[in-house]
Write a protein that holds these residues in place. Structure first.
Motif, PDB file in Angstrom:
ATOM      1  N   GLN A   1       0.828  -1.224   0.000  1.00 57.69           N
ATOM      2  CA  GLN A   1       0.000   0.000   0.000  1.00 57.69           C
ATOM      3  C   GLN A   1       0.857   1.266   0.000  1.00 57.69           C
ATOM      4  O   GLN A   1       0.576   2.220  -0.721  1.00 57.69           O
ATOM      5  CB  GLN A   1      -0.898   0.048   1.254  1.00 57.69           C
ATOM      6  N   ASP A   2       1.907   1.269   0.858  1.00 55.34           N
ATOM      7  CA  ASP A   2       2.738   2.476   0.947  1.00 55.34           C
ATOM      8  C   ASP A   2       3.416   2.766  -0.387  1.00 55.34           C
ATOM      9  O   ASP A   2       3.494   3.912  -0.832  1.00 55.34           O
ATOM     10  CB  ASP A   2       3.828   2.309   2.019  1.00 55.34           C
ATOM     11  N   ASN A   3       3.921   1.702  -1.030  1.00 48.89           N
ATOM     12  CA  ASN A   3       4.616   1.906  -2.313  1.00 48.89           C
ATOM     13  C   ASN A   3       3.645   2.429  -3.374  1.00 48.89           C
ATOM     14  O   ASN A   3       3.983   3.328  -4.151  1.00 48.89           O
ATOM     15  CB  ASN A   3       5.224   0.585  -2.805  1.00 48.89           C
ATOM     16  N   VAL A   4       2.441   1.849  -3.389  1.00 51.67           N
ATOM     17  CA  VAL A   4       1.456   2.297  -4.378  1.00 51.67           C
ATOM     18  C   VAL A   4       1.024   3.733  -4.040  1.00 51.67           C
ATOM     19  O   VAL A   4       0.809   4.556  -4.937  1.00 51.67           O
ATOM     20  CB  VAL A   4       0.265   1.315  -4.454  1.00 51.67           C
ATOM     21  N   GLY A   5       0.987   4.061  -2.741  1.00 48.13           N
ATOM     22  CA  GLY A   5       0.713   5.443  -2.332  1.00 48.13           C
ATOM     23  C   GLY A   5       1.758   6.388  -2.893  1.00 48.13           C
ATOM     24  O   GLY A   5       1.451   7.485  -3.375  1.00 48.13           O
ATOM     25  N   ARG A   6       3.020   5.968  -2.886  1.00 45.42           N
ATOM     26  CA  ARG A   6       4.098   6.807  -3.437  1.00 45.42           C
ATOM     27  C   ARG A   6       3.970   6.922  -4.973  1.00 45.42           C
ATOM     28  O   ARG A   6       4.267   7.970  -5.538  1.00 45.42           O
ATOM     29  CB  ARG A   6       5.471   6.227  -3.056  1.00 45.42           C
ATOM     30  N   LEU A   7       3.538   5.815  -5.611  1.00 47.22           N
ATOM     31  CA  LEU A   7       3.311   5.900  -7.072  1.00 47.22           C
ATOM     32  C   LEU A   7       2.195   6.898  -7.368  1.00 47.22           C
ATOM     33  O   LEU A   7       2.247   7.653  -8.334  1.00 47.22           O
ATOM     34  CB  LEU A   7       2.924   4.520  -7.638  1.00 47.22           C
ATOM     35  N   ARG A   8       1.198   6.894  -6.482  1.00 47.36           N
ATOM     36  CA  ARG A   8       0.072   7.832  -6.677  1.00 47.36           C
ATOM     37  C   ARG A   8       0.541   9.270  -6.486  1.00 47.36           C
ATOM     38  O   ARG A   8       0.341  10.127  -7.347  1.00 47.36           O
ATOM     39  CB  ARG A   8      -1.050   7.547  -5.664  1.00 47.36           C
ATOM     40  N   ASP A   9       1.194   9.556  -5.321  1.00 50.97           N
ATOM     41  CA  ASP A   9       1.475  10.972  -5.023  1.00 50.97           C
ATOM     42  C   ASP A   9       2.669  11.526  -5.804  1.00 50.97           C
ATOM     43  O   ASP A   9       2.861  12.746  -5.879  1.00 50.97           O
ATOM     44  CB  ASP A   9       1.568  11.242  -3.508  1.00 50.97           C
ATOM     45  N   SER A  10       3.480  10.661  -6.395  1.00 48.73           N
ATOM     46  CA  SER A  10       4.616  11.164  -7.190  1.00 48.73           C
ATOM     47  C   SER A  10       4.247  11.425  -8.647  1.00 48.73           C
ATOM     48  O   SER A  10       5.073  11.926  -9.418  1.00 48.73           O
ATOM     49  CB  SER A  10       5.749  10.130  -7.165  1.00 48.73           C
ATOM     50  N   GLY A  11       3.034  11.048  -9.038  1.00 46.70           N
ATOM     51  CA  GLY A  11       2.619  11.237 -10.438  1.00 46.70           C
ATOM     52  C   GLY A  11       2.979  10.058 -11.326  1.00 46.70           C
ATOM     53  O   GLY A  11       2.665  10.063 -12.516  1.00 46.70           O
ATOM     54  N   MET A  12       3.653   9.039 -10.764  1.00 47.26           N
ATOM     55  CA  MET A  12       4.106   7.912 -11.586  1.00 47.26           C
ATOM     56  C   MET A  12       2.959   7.112 -12.198  1.00 47.26           C
ATOM     57  O   MET A  12       3.124   6.510 -13.256  1.00 47.26           O
ATOM     58  CB  MET A  12       4.974   6.963 -10.765  1.00 47.26           C
ATOM     59  N   LEU A  13       1.791   7.104 -11.534  1.00 54.07           N
ATOM     60  CA  LEU A  13       0.670   6.363 -12.135  1.00 54.07           C
ATOM     61  C   LEU A  13       0.283   6.986 -13.478  1.00 54.07           C
ATOM     62  O   LEU A  13      -0.290   6.327 -14.332  1.00 54.07           O
ATOM     63  CB  LEU A  13      -0.551   6.343 -11.206  1.00 54.07           C
ATOM     64  N   GLY A  14       0.625   8.266 -13.640  1.00 53.71           N
ATOM     65  CA  GLY A  14       0.290   8.958 -14.881  1.00 53.71           C
ATOM     66  C   GLY A  14       1.429   9.001 -15.874  1.00 53.71           C
ATOM     67  O   GLY A  14       1.437   9.840 -16.781  1.00 53.71           O
ATOM     68  N   LEU A  15       2.405   8.091 -15.721  1.00 51.31           N
ATOM     69  CA  LEU A  15       3.573   8.127 -16.617  1.00 51.31           C
ATOM     70  C   LEU A  15       3.169   8.144 -18.092  1.00 51.31           C
ATOM     71  O   LEU A  15       3.728   8.893 -18.891  1.00 51.31           O
ATOM     72  CB  LEU A  15       4.491   6.924 -16.329  1.00 51.31           C
ATOM     73  N   LEU A  16       2.197   7.314 -18.472  1.00 55.46           N
ATOM     74  CA  LEU A  16       1.817   7.220 -19.889  1.00 55.46           C
ATOM     75  C   LEU A  16       0.640   8.123 -20.243  1.00 55.46           C
ATOM     76  O   LEU A  16       0.150   8.078 -21.375  1.00 55.46           O
ATOM     77  CB  LEU A  16       1.472   5.772 -20.255  1.00 55.46           C
ATOM     78  N   VAL A  17       0.151   8.897 -19.281  1.00 60.99           N
ATOM     79  CA  VAL A  17      -0.967   9.800 -19.583  1.00 60.99           C
ATOM     80  C   VAL A  17      -0.419  11.025 -20.324  1.00 60.99           C
ATOM     81  O   VAL A  17       0.540  11.654 -19.861  1.00 60.99           O
ATOM     82  CB  VAL A  17      -1.681  10.232 -18.279  1.00 60.99           C
ATOM     83  N   PRO A  18      -1.013  11.348 -21.483  1.00 64.56           N
ATOM     84  CA  PRO A  18      -0.523  12.515 -22.237  1.00 64.56           C
ATOM     85  C   PRO A  18      -0.554  13.786 -21.391  1.00 64.56           C
ATOM     86  O   PRO A  18      -1.444  13.957 -20.543  1.00 64.56           O
ATOM     87  CB  PRO A  18      -1.503  12.612 -23.417  1.00 64.56           C
TER      88      PRO A  18
ATOM     89  N   GLY B   1      -3.223  10.520  -9.724  1.00 66.93           N
ATOM     90  CA  GLY B   1      -2.954   9.445  -8.763  1.00 66.93           C
ATOM     91  C   GLY B   1      -4.200   8.895  -8.084  1.00 66.93           C
ATOM     92  O   GLY B   1      -4.111   8.133  -7.132  1.00 66.93           O
ATOM     93  N   ARG B   2      -5.385   9.285  -8.593  1.00 67.15           N
ATOM     94  CA  ARG B   2      -6.623   8.823  -7.956  1.00 67.15           C
ATOM     95  C   ARG B   2      -7.150   7.528  -8.536  1.00 67.15           C
ATOM     96  O   ARG B   2      -8.116   6.974  -8.029  1.00 67.15           O
ATOM     97  CB  ARG B   2      -7.718   9.907  -8.107  1.00 67.15           C
ATOM     98  N   CYS B   3      -6.505   7.012  -9.598  1.00 64.01           N
ATOM     99  CA  CYS B   3      -7.083   5.836 -10.250  1.00 64.01           C
ATOM    100  C   CYS B   3      -6.005   4.802 -10.611  1.00 64.01           C
ATOM    101  O   CYS B   3      -5.235   4.989 -11.552  1.00 64.01           O
ATOM    102  CB  CYS B   3      -7.847   6.273 -11.499  1.00 64.01           C
ATOM    103  N   LEU B   4      -5.982   3.725  -9.824  1.00 60.62           N
ATOM    104  CA  LEU B   4      -5.122   2.572 -10.140  1.00 60.62           C
ATOM    105  C   LEU B   4      -5.972   1.600 -10.949  1.00 60.62           C
ATOM    106  O   LEU B   4      -7.082   1.252 -10.537  1.00 60.62           O
ATOM    107  CB  LEU B   4      -4.656   1.904  -8.840  1.00 60.62           C
TER     108      LEU B   4
END
Ligand SMILES: Cc1cc2nc3c(=O)[nH]c(=O)nc-3n(C[C@H](O)[C@H](O)[C@H](O)COP(=O)(O)OP(=O)(O)OC[C@H]3O[C@@H](n4cnc5c(N)ncnc54)[C@H](O)[C@@H]3O)c2cc1C
Length: 402
Positions: A35-52, A112-115
């Motif tokens: 959970q903590d790691n995925v939280g960091r992916l969310r708050d760092s913007g990494m979940l949006g890496l491929l989002v234009p 970061g609101r949508c995994l």
């Protein structure tokens, strides 16, 4: 992405990876979703890496995804795979969803609101990707989706799922539609847990989903999954997963080198013998060959490969098969090289046995056998024998008989 953006991305990936590495053995021991790691992916913007960028994302391409997935793979294979599979789904939404769905979902992913979770495997149908028995059912405002999914990475944490369905009860099983399902409008029941040899932190649980589906939620349109899969889901998946596995093997190799460089930890034979040097060289050779093949496949994808080209699919399937085999074999050899205490033992200081267990899943994660059967059939179609790295089949045509 500009060169500067890539440099910043590399720094961010490295700093996140250091955090992930610190809790990797805990995640594995407890088979606990990170959970903590995925939280960091969310708050760092990494979940949006491929989002234009126009939707607020980092605007990265598949080359950036591969770079980051390798770095994360060297830290915590489970976290890296959760990330890689999420990005695989994002690539599908960004390329194939209609404007209404893109406008609704991509800004949320970037923020970061949508995994995203993936539902393709079906109970009783195994891993056959391009065929589903559960049909979409007609409803007043669209369709109703009801799907049993035995293995969903991050299934309990995901905010939305991409789900394959048979287009309608009267359509054949290979007429497949991909639907976007928002967790908040779905009825989701968790049906089975996840207790496995490796990849324990992915919490790839069994779930049952019921949800309404509207026309806007159909990615690639009704019956369009075959095109979505061949154009984006399969190639991006194979690239991202392979990067995770290569990264995991490289992380393990870095541990091996740290032991061999440390007179306090290594045994005398481990550095002094030619056998040890020979084995080290073999492992390094394997990692370099896999890395080169991965890069060739990234280039082929990014150069706008033609999804109707059999050779392109052969190369993409070969990558998945090769990466799963080479990365596992390499770590297996590392265990032999370091021996019982430093290689095989299960302690927080030796990541090899954890990584080996994680990599054992690679050949199962969409069965290599299925890909090899497909490649055998594709090989008969690719008369020109366009080998990986060749731009065209001109040279190959010289050696074609019949
Ligand atoms: C870590 C991990 C995470 C996963 N995450 C997800 C996820 O998020 N979402 C999801 O939907 N799925 C996920 N999966 C499931 C995965 O994609 C595969 O579908 C699943 O692992 C296949 O399970 P299986 O080996 O039982 O089935 P099968 O693929 O049916 O294989 C079973 C056996 O049958 C053989 N076999 C069956 N049919 C054929 C054939 N036609 N040709 C050749 N050989 C055949 C295989 O070689 C194998 O020996 C995940 C799996 C793993 C390991």
């Amino acid at each position: 992405m500009s060169r500067m953006d890539r440099e910043r991305l590399a720094e961010l990936a490295a700093s996140l990876a250091a955090e992930f590495a610190a809790n990797a053995s805990l995640v594995d021991d407890a088979a606990q979703f990170p959970q903590d790691n995925v939280g960091r992916l969310r708050d760092s913007g990494m979940l949006g890496l491929l989002v234009p960028a126009e939707y607020g994302g980092l605007g990265g391409g598949v080359d950036a995804l591969v770079d980051v997935a390798k770095v994360f793979g060297g830290a915590c294979t489970s976290t890296a795979m959760i990330f890689a599979m999420h990005c695989q789904q994002v690539a599908v939404v960004a390329k194939h969803a209609g404007p209404a769905l893109r406008d609704r979902v991509l800004p949320d992913i970037a923020a970061g609101r949508c995994l995203l979770g993936s539902i393709t495997t079906e109970a009783g149908n195994g891993g056959q990707l391009l065929s589903v028995s559960s049909p979409l059912l007609s409803d007043v405002e669209g369709w109703l989706l009801e799907r049993d999914a035995p293995v969903v990475t991050g299934g309990m944490a995901a905010d939305a799922y991409l789900v394959t369905m048979r287009t309608a009860a009267e359509r054949p099983a290979n007429d497949v539609t991909l639907a976007f399902v928002d967790r908040s409008s779905a009825d989701v029941e968790f049906r089975s847990g996840w207790s496995t040899m490796g990849m324990r932190g992915t919490e790839s649980v069994g779930i049952k989903v019921k949800a309404p589906v509207r026309t806007d939620d159909l990615i690639g349109g009704a019956g369009g999954f075959g095109t979505v899969a061949r154009t984006t889901m399969i190639p991006v998946g194979h690239l991202a997963w392979s990067a995770v596995w290569l990264g995991a093997a490289r992380g393990a190799f870095s541990y091996v080198l740290s032991v061999l460089r440390d007179p306090g930890r290594r045994s005398r034979d481990q550095v002094a013998s030619d056998l040890s040097a020979h084995n080290l060289a073999r492992i390094r050779l394997s990692l370099d060959v896999l890395s080169a093949y991965l890069q060739t496949c990234v280039d082929e994808f990014q150069s706008g490969a033609d999804p109707s080209d059999a050779a392109y699919h052969i190369h993409s399937n070969n990558l998945k098969v090769l990466a799963s085999e080479i990365s596992y074999d390499a770590v297996n050899q590392m265990v032999s090289l370091l021996g019982l205490r430093l290689g095989y033992a299960r302690t927080a200081q030796t990541p090899l046995e954890r990584v080996l267990r994680d990599l054992r899943a690679a050949s199962l994660m969409y069965a290599n056998d299925r890909l090899l059967v497909a490649n055998g059939k594709l090989a008969l179609i690719d008369r020109a024998i366009r080998l990986s790295g060749e731009q065209s089949a001109v040279s190959a045509s010289l050696i074609v008989h019949g």
